[in-house]
Every structure is written in C-alpha cells, then in structure tokens.
Motif scaffolding. Sequence first.
Motif, PDB file in Angstrom:
ATOM      1  N   ILE A 151       0.831  -1.208   0.000  1.00 21.13           N
ATOM      2  CA  ILE A 151       0.000   0.000   0.000  1.00 21.13           C
ATOM      3  C   ILE A 151       0.865   1.257   0.000  1.00 21.13           C
ATOM      4  CG2 ILE A 151      -1.722   1.316   1.303  1.00 21.13           C
ATOM      5  CD1 ILE A 151      -2.809  -1.349   2.337  1.00 21.13           C
ATOM      6  N   ASP A 152       1.777   1.360   0.960  1.00 25.02           N
ATOM      7  CA  ASP A 152       2.648   2.544   1.038  1.00 25.02           C
ATOM      8  C   ASP A 152       3.933   2.159   1.765  1.00 25.02           C
ATOM      9  OD1 ASP A 152       2.694   5.702   0.727  1.00 25.02           O
ATOM     10  OD2 ASP A 152       3.473   5.234   2.730  1.00 25.02           O
ATOM     11  N   PHE A 153       5.073   2.445   1.134  1.00 25.05           N
ATOM     12  CA  PHE A 153       6.366   2.027   1.681  1.00 25.05           C
ATOM     13  C   PHE A 153       6.691   2.773   2.970  1.00 25.05           C
ATOM     14  CE2 PHE A 153      10.962   2.359   2.097  1.00 25.05           C
ATOM     15  CZ  PHE A 153      11.343   1.031   2.004  1.00 25.05           C
ATOM     16  N   LYS A 154       6.510   4.085   3.005  1.00 24.66           N
ATOM     17  CA  LYS A 154       6.887   4.890   4.169  1.00 24.66           C
ATOM     18  C   LYS A 154       6.072   4.499   5.397  1.00 24.66           C
ATOM     19  CE  LYS A 154       8.422   8.945   1.548  1.00 24.66           C
ATOM     20  NZ  LYS A 154       8.199  10.385   1.283  1.00 24.66           N
ATOM     21  N   CYS A 155       4.775   4.339   5.218  1.00 28.53           N
ATOM     22  CA  CYS A 155       3.924   3.963   6.356  1.00 28.53           C
ATOM     23  C   CYS A 155       4.202   2.535   6.815  1.00 28.53           C
ATOM     24  CB  CYS A 155       2.453   4.113   5.982  1.00 28.53           C
ATOM     25  SG  CYS A 155       1.933   5.825   5.717  1.00 28.53           S
ATOM     26  N   ALA A 156       4.589   1.677   5.866  1.00 23.40           N
ATOM     27  CA  ALA A 156       4.858   0.287   6.231  1.00 23.40           C
ATOM     28  C   ALA A 156       6.107   0.152   7.099  1.00 23.40           C
ATOM     29  CB  ALA A 156       5.011  -0.562   4.973  1.00 23.40           C
ATOM     30  N   LEU A 157       6.984   1.156   7.068  1.00 29.19           N
ATOM     31  CA  LEU A 157       8.172   1.115   7.912  1.00 29.19           C
ATOM     32  C   LEU A 157       7.802   1.107   9.399  1.00 29.19           C
ATOM     33  CD1 LEU A 157      10.562   3.554   6.007  1.00 29.19           C
ATOM     34  CD2 LEU A 157      10.667   1.055   6.094  1.00 29.19           C
ATOM     35  N   ALA A 186       8.002  -1.826  14.565  1.00 34.72           N
ATOM     36  CA  ALA A 186       7.227  -2.263  15.728  1.00 34.72           C
ATOM     37  C   ALA A 186       7.304  -3.772  15.946  1.00 34.72           C
ATOM     38  CB  ALA A 186       5.765  -1.841  15.578  1.00 34.72           C
ATOM     39  N   ILE A 187       7.297  -4.552  14.864  1.00 37.62           N
ATOM     40  CA  ILE A 187       7.222  -6.011  14.990  1.00 37.62           C
ATOM     41  C   ILE A 187       8.421  -6.606  15.737  1.00 37.62           C
ATOM     42  CG2 ILE A 187       7.287  -8.160  13.651  1.00 37.62           C
ATOM     43  CD1 ILE A 187       5.364  -6.857  11.679  1.00 37.62           C
ATOM     44  N   PRO A 188       9.684  -6.215  15.448  1.00 41.93           N
ATOM     45  CA  PRO A 188      10.799  -6.772  16.229  1.00 41.93           C
ATOM     46  C   PRO A 188      10.703  -6.476  17.725  1.00 41.93           C
ATOM     47  CG  PRO A 188      11.623  -5.743  14.234  1.00 41.93           C
ATOM     48  CD  PRO A 188      10.186  -5.384  14.334  1.00 41.93           C
ATOM     49  N   ILE A 226       1.254   2.947  20.274  1.00 35.83           N
ATOM     50  CA  ILE A 226       2.249   3.940  19.847  1.00 35.83           C
ATOM     51  C   ILE A 226       2.474   3.839  18.343  1.00 35.83           C
ATOM     52  CG2 ILE A 226       4.682   4.580  20.010  1.00 35.83           C
ATOM     53  CD1 ILE A 226       4.593   3.761  22.948  1.00 35.83           C
ATOM     54  N   ALA A 227       2.591   2.599  17.854  1.00 37.05           N
ATOM     55  CA  ALA A 227       2.773   2.409  16.414  1.00 37.05           C
ATOM     56  C   ALA A 227       1.563   2.907  15.631  1.00 37.05           C
ATOM     57  CB  ALA A 227       3.028   0.935  16.124  1.00 37.05           C
ATOM     58  N   THR A 228       0.358   2.709  16.179  1.00 40.94           N
ATOM     59  CA  THR A 228      -0.863   3.169  15.496  1.00 40.94           C
ATOM     60  C   THR A 228      -0.899   4.691  15.400  1.00 40.94           C
ATOM     61  OG1 THR A 228      -2.059   1.230  16.324  1.00 40.94           O
ATOM     62  CG2 THR A 228      -3.376   3.087  15.548  1.00 40.94           C
ATOM     63  N   VAL A 229      -0.541   5.374  16.487  1.00 38.24           N
ATOM     64  CA  VAL A 229      -0.514   6.844  16.467  1.00 38.24           C
ATOM     65  C   VAL A 229       0.470   7.356  15.416  1.00 38.24           C
ATOM     66  CG1 VAL A 229       0.092   8.898  17.808  1.00 38.24           C
ATOM     67  CG2 VAL A 229      -1.250   7.073  18.866  1.00 38.24           C
ATOM     68  N   ILE A 230       1.660   6.758  15.381  1.00 37.08           N
ATOM     69  CA  ILE A 230       2.673   7.173  14.390  1.00 37.08           C
ATOM     70  C   ILE A 230       2.178   6.880  12.978  1.00 37.08           C
ATOM     71  CG2 ILE A 230       5.024   6.769  13.573  1.00 37.08           C
ATOM     72  CD1 ILE A 230       5.777   6.096  16.462  1.00 37.08           C
ATOM     73  N   LEU A 231       1.522   5.716  12.805  1.00 33.71           N
ATOM     74  CA  LEU A 231       1.001   5.344  11.481  1.00 33.71           C
ATOM     75  C   LEU A 231      -0.045   6.336  10.991  1.00 33.71           C
ATOM     76  CD1 LEU A 231       0.671   3.274   9.148  1.00 33.71           C
ATOM     77  CD2 LEU A 231      -1.031   2.108  10.574  1.00 33.71           C
ATOM     78  N   ILE A 232      -0.999   6.682  11.864  1.00 32.75           N
ATOM     79  CA  ILE A 232      -2.056   7.618  11.461  1.00 32.75           C
ATOM     80  C   ILE A 232      -1.469   8.988  11.144  1.00 32.75           C
ATOM     81  CG2 ILE A 232      -4.112   8.826  12.285  1.00 32.75           C
ATOM     82  CD1 ILE A 232      -4.854   6.313  13.831  1.00 32.75           C
TER      83      ILE A 232
END
Length: 377
Positions: free
Chosen positions: A151-157, A162-164, A248-254
């Motif tokens: 969908i989007d490279f920058k947002c996917a970062l 977050a996953i590790p 935290i990851a959701t806030v940064i993503l939005i």
Amino acid sequence: MHKLMRYIKGYERQALLAPLFKMLEACFELFVPLVIASIIDTGIKNGDAAFIWTRCGLLVLLAAIGLASSLTAQYFSATAALGFGTALRRDLYRHIDTLSYSELDGIGTPTLVTRMTCDINQVQNGLNMGLRLLLRSPFIVLGSMVMAFTIDFKCALVFAVAIPFLFLVVFVIMFLSIPLFKKVQGKLDTVTGLTRENLTGVRVIRAFCREEAVAEFDTRNQELTKLNLFVGKLSALLNPVTYVLINIATVILIQKAGVEVNLGGMQQGQVVALYNYMAQMIVELIKLASLIITLNKSAACAGRVADILKVKSTMDYPSSSTYSAQISKDLATATADASLSENAIVFNDVTFEYSKAGAPSLSHISFSVKKGQTIGI
C-alpha cells in the motif's frame, strides 16, 4: 516438548493439515482490508452501488471460506492432540508399571499422579493450541507488514520497526516464565502428596486428635498460591506491554498516513486498510500472548513427563524363552525332590538390599511355606 513428539505417530496427516487450514484462513483474512479500501476509494467515492454490493458479497464469501477453514483446522488439531495424549498417557502408565519399588519410592506417588493427569492434559492442550495458532498468529503479523508495503512504503516502515520490539517482549517474558511454571508444577506435587497422606491417614489423625498436624498443608498451599500469582502477574505483563507498543505504532502510522493523504500520495481507503492491518496485529498478538502462556505451561509439563520416561527400571525381566526354560528346570527339580514339591514358596539363603543403602535390610534368610499355609512378617 520435542522429546515427546514421537507420540504424534499415526496422526501426522492431521498435525500437518491443521496449521495448513489455519494458514488458508489467515490468507483470506489478509485480503479483507484491501476489499474494504476498494469499497471506500472506488465504490463510495464514485457512488457506485453495484460495486459496493459486489465487494460486500466478496467479504461474505471470504468470511464463509475462512469459517470453513477454521472449523476444519479445529477438527484436525483436536484429533491429533487427543491421539497424542492417549498414546503418551498409555506409554507413561506402562512405563510406571515396570518401575521397581525403589524408583517408585524415590519419585513419589503424588508426582506420578500429577504427571499422569494434570501434566499430560496441559501438554495435550498446548499441542492443540499450538497446531491452531503457533503459525497463524506470526503469519498474520508478518503478513500485515507485507500487505502494508504493497500500500505505502513509508507507512509500512512503522510495521517493520514495531514487529521486532513486539517479538522481543514475547521472547523475554517466555524466557522468564518457563522455569517458574516448572516450579509451580513441583509445588503442586507437594500439595498433592500432603492431600494423599492426610486422606489416607485420616482415621489415625482423628483417633489421636492430631488435626493440627495437617497445618503443613495450609503452608504449602499458600506457597503454591503465591508462586501462581507471581507467574500470573509476569505473564499478564505481555498484554499491556504489547498494547502500549501497538498503540504507539498506530498513532505514528495515522500521523504519517494523514500527511500522505494531505499531499495526495494516499487515499482515505488505504489509510483505513493500514489501520485494519494494525488492528489485526493487535488481535493476533493478544492470541499469541495467551498461546505463549499455554505453551510455557505445556513445555514445563512436557519436561516433567519426559523425566519420568527417562527413568530406567532396576528390575530385570527375563525373556519368555528363558522364563519357560527356568520353569521346566524347576519342575524337573521339584519332581525329583519330594519335599520341595510340598512347598509353595522356598527362600534359601536370601539377602535383600535397597538401592543406595548402606547395608542389607535382610541377610541369609531361609524359610519355606507349604501349600495352604499363611506366613506373617
């Protein structure tokens, strides 16, 4: 746990099909946010009712296929786990039946009962849950990240960072809790032993008014409760810590997605899809947290069961051919000796010593019991 996996023999097909059907369900689930994104960006944006209804029908189809896959996976995993538990319980019972009194006294009846019942049930439950969720939850988490990159490279970062951290939290809590679960099962053995002793000797305890002597049970029970509470609190950290990291990851993503929408690099439906993938991660991590706790208990219990199976009996069982030859020899000797034929049991210069004892308990014992006689020791 891997030491006991030989008991899955005969159920390999079910053990393979269960996670495969769960992976199939996960694949269909990962397509749902993309369908919703297309409804928003194409159907709602263009006012195309036919497109919206078509996509809604596709969502229903994905849900139906996912439900069928989930039920099939549940059937196969339950079948494999029950077969595994039955084989393990049967083998453990037969193995215990071959142990001498020396091993049985050394191990203790209470721990054998606990390992035969509670421990095997925990291992069986862990296998059932593992076949269903052990691959599915990490697949959804990693799959969400992969779909986010489409969908989007920058947002996917944000997902990639977050996953590790999330997996690190899971690993640390698992590393700390597994030894504690073993201690919990050990204290459960002690409580079971005291319960057995008190119930077996209840008449003697009451006859001599020694009810206060059973106070040790309350002490050991409190120790078990405190340790269970400590392990529970440690395991309970998994949910809030993962929630904090995910939020935290959701806030940064939005925030990043909002900037991209304002710049025209993304559409609103794509932002919703990214948020849905993050929400899927939250749900799967909650499942994974519960699964890790269950697997920790199962791993501790599997180790305890494997320890019993590793105990070798000190009793030697002659082969059937040797045993038959010895009987024939004894019968021939008995026929030749008229006095021996009158005796049912004969001990001639017998010495007995317990394992690791300092001296023999019986030395040079000789006696005979005739047919119909009763001897008391």
